[in-house]
Design an enzyme around this catalytic site. Structure first.
Site, PDB file in Angstrom:
ATOM      1  N   GLU A 186      37.959  10.563  46.701  1.00 53.68           N
ATOM      2  CA  GLU A 186      38.293  11.275  47.931  1.00 53.68           C
ATOM      3  C   GLU A 186      37.884  10.497  49.175  1.00 53.68           C
ATOM      4  OE1 GLU A 186      34.228  12.938  46.644  1.00 53.68           O
ATOM      5  OE2 GLU A 186      36.027  12.109  45.731  1.00 53.68           O
ATOM      6  N   ASN A 202      38.383  21.087  43.964  1.00 51.97           N
ATOM      7  CA  ASN A 202      38.880  20.835  42.607  1.00 51.97           C
ATOM      8  C   ASN A 202      38.432  21.917  41.632  1.00 51.97           C
ATOM      9  OD1 ASN A 202      40.482  18.545  42.820  1.00 51.97           O
ATOM     10  ND2 ASN A 202      38.762  17.136  42.607  1.00 51.97           N
ATOM     11  N   ASP A 239      35.177  10.446  54.103  1.00 52.49           N
ATOM     12  CA  ASP A 239      35.005  11.191  52.855  1.00 52.49           C
ATOM     13  C   ASP A 239      35.360  12.663  53.095  1.00 52.49           C
ATOM     14  OD1 ASP A 239      33.675  11.031  50.000  1.00 52.49           O
ATOM     15  OD2 ASP A 239      32.911  12.860  50.937  1.00 52.49           O
ATOM     16  N   ASP A 272      44.792  17.169  44.523  1.00 51.89           N
ATOM     17  CA  ASP A 272      45.745  16.089  44.808  1.00 51.89           C
ATOM     18  C   ASP A 272      46.575  16.412  46.047  1.00 51.89           C
ATOM     19  OD1 ASP A 272      44.820  14.728  42.634  1.00 51.89           O
ATOM     20  OD2 ASP A 272      46.480  15.287  41.313  1.00 51.89           O
TER      21      ASP A 272
END
Length: 344
Positions: free
Chosen positions: A204, A169, A161, A178
């Protein structure tokens, strides 16, 4: 055309039919006889010429008829040749059409197969990172769980993770998020073997499954993946480190074979790896693993899943941060004591 040979002898017949008269003496009667003879000879000559003309006409007629017959035969032969050529052309055209149709059918079949393969790959590949998606990873894990490794080794599942991904973000936008996922996928793929399963598990989270590892090898792989995926994100205004946390567990989870029980399946290892990942996330930029020993007869896999740290003889806790292992054991013992006091 028929000939008439009797016409040639008509003057002779006429002479034969003339009355026999004695040779006349010279005089008027002799002159008449000579005149008659001259007329007969002239008539004979005329008849001969007519007979010759008729014969010539008959010959020309025969030649013309022969020429017409030859011309008819030649035309008939040409017609037959044209018909044969027409049949051959029709046969060649039919063969060409069949070959063309066969080629088109083959090409169409290959195109369909190619499109089917592309659709199948698209259905198995994550569009953003190019890694296997969850659907493809699930099928691969099902096959892997049915093929145990050599003695002393097990397949190992790593759940990864991205640390503080929400902050990336929120602070830099989803486009930057991204880009981070793509960069991490490339680093992860480069750090794994060609035979390893590498997938984007969702959001993620990434998943890696390696075949035939010992416990020590699993620890080395976890450390290598954590280092390989860490990098510095350069933005227009700042630079920030990007790190990951990992949780690992073997397939099957326990050392001894347990047949078709839950612990022999990959989903049990996934749940254990998820618990290990949760423990690693408390520290960030770390890895934690649970490694099962032999399961006692009086214990169940589900019970171990609920409290893996509370069973040190059954489950070994591995971590890149040693104090996390000690802390996890102490927390598990404290929970057990609280549960005993509550029962008393």
């Amino acid at each position: 055309m028929a000939t008439f040979p009797a016409l040639r002898f008509a003057p002779l017949l006429m002479l034969a039919l003339l009355p026999a008269t004695p040779v006349a003496a010279p005089g008027p009667q002799g002159d008449a006889t000579e005149l008659q003879l001259a007329q007969c000879l002239s008539l004979q000559s005329s008849l001969n010429r007519q007979s010759q003309a008729l014969a010539d006409l008959q010959a020309r007629t025969r030649i013309s008829a022969s020429q017409r017959e030859l011309e008819r035969l030649r035309h008939a032969h040409q017609i037959e040749q044209l018909q044969n050529e027409k049949r051959q052309l029709a046969y060649v055209a039919a063969i060409a059409i069949l070959v063309l149709l066969l080629g088109l059918a083959t090409g169409f079949g290959l195109l369909l197969r190619k499109r089917h393969g592309q659709l199948r790959r698209l259905s198995e590949v994550d569009a953003l990172t190019g890694l296997n998606n969850r659907h493809a990873a699930t099928a691969a894990l099902n096959a892997m769980a049915l093929q145990p490794g050599p003695e002393g080794t097990r397949h190992v599942l790593f759940l990864i993770d991205v640390d503080h991904f929400k902050q990336i973000n929120d602070g830099h936008g989803h486009h930057t998020g991204d880009e981070v996922l793509v960069a991490l996928a490339q680093r992860l793929k480069a750090a794994c073997r060609p035979t390893d399963l590498v997938a984007r598990w969702g959001g993620e989270e990434f998943l890696v499954a390696c075949r035939n590892l010992t416990r020590e090898q699993a620890e080395q792989v976890a450390a290598r993946l954590r280092r390989a995926m860490a990098y510095t994100l350069e933005t227009a205004h700042s630079a920030r480190p990007v790190t990951v946390s990992l949780g690992l567990a073997p397939i099957p989870f326990f050392d001894a074979g347990v047949g078709a029980s839950a612990a022999s399946r990959w989903d049990y290892a996934l749940r254990m790896a998820d618990r290990a990942l949760y423990a690693a996330k408390r520290h960030r930029d770390a890895w934690v693993g649970y490694w099962g020993a032999q399961l006692p007869d009086d214990a169940t896999a589900e019970a171990v899943l609920e409290q893996p740290e509370a069973a040190p003889e059954i489950v070994s806790v591995m971590s890149s941060v040693p104090r996390m292992v000690t802390g996890a054991s102490e927390i598990a013992r404290a929970r057990s004591l609280r549960a005993l006091r509550a029962q008393g």
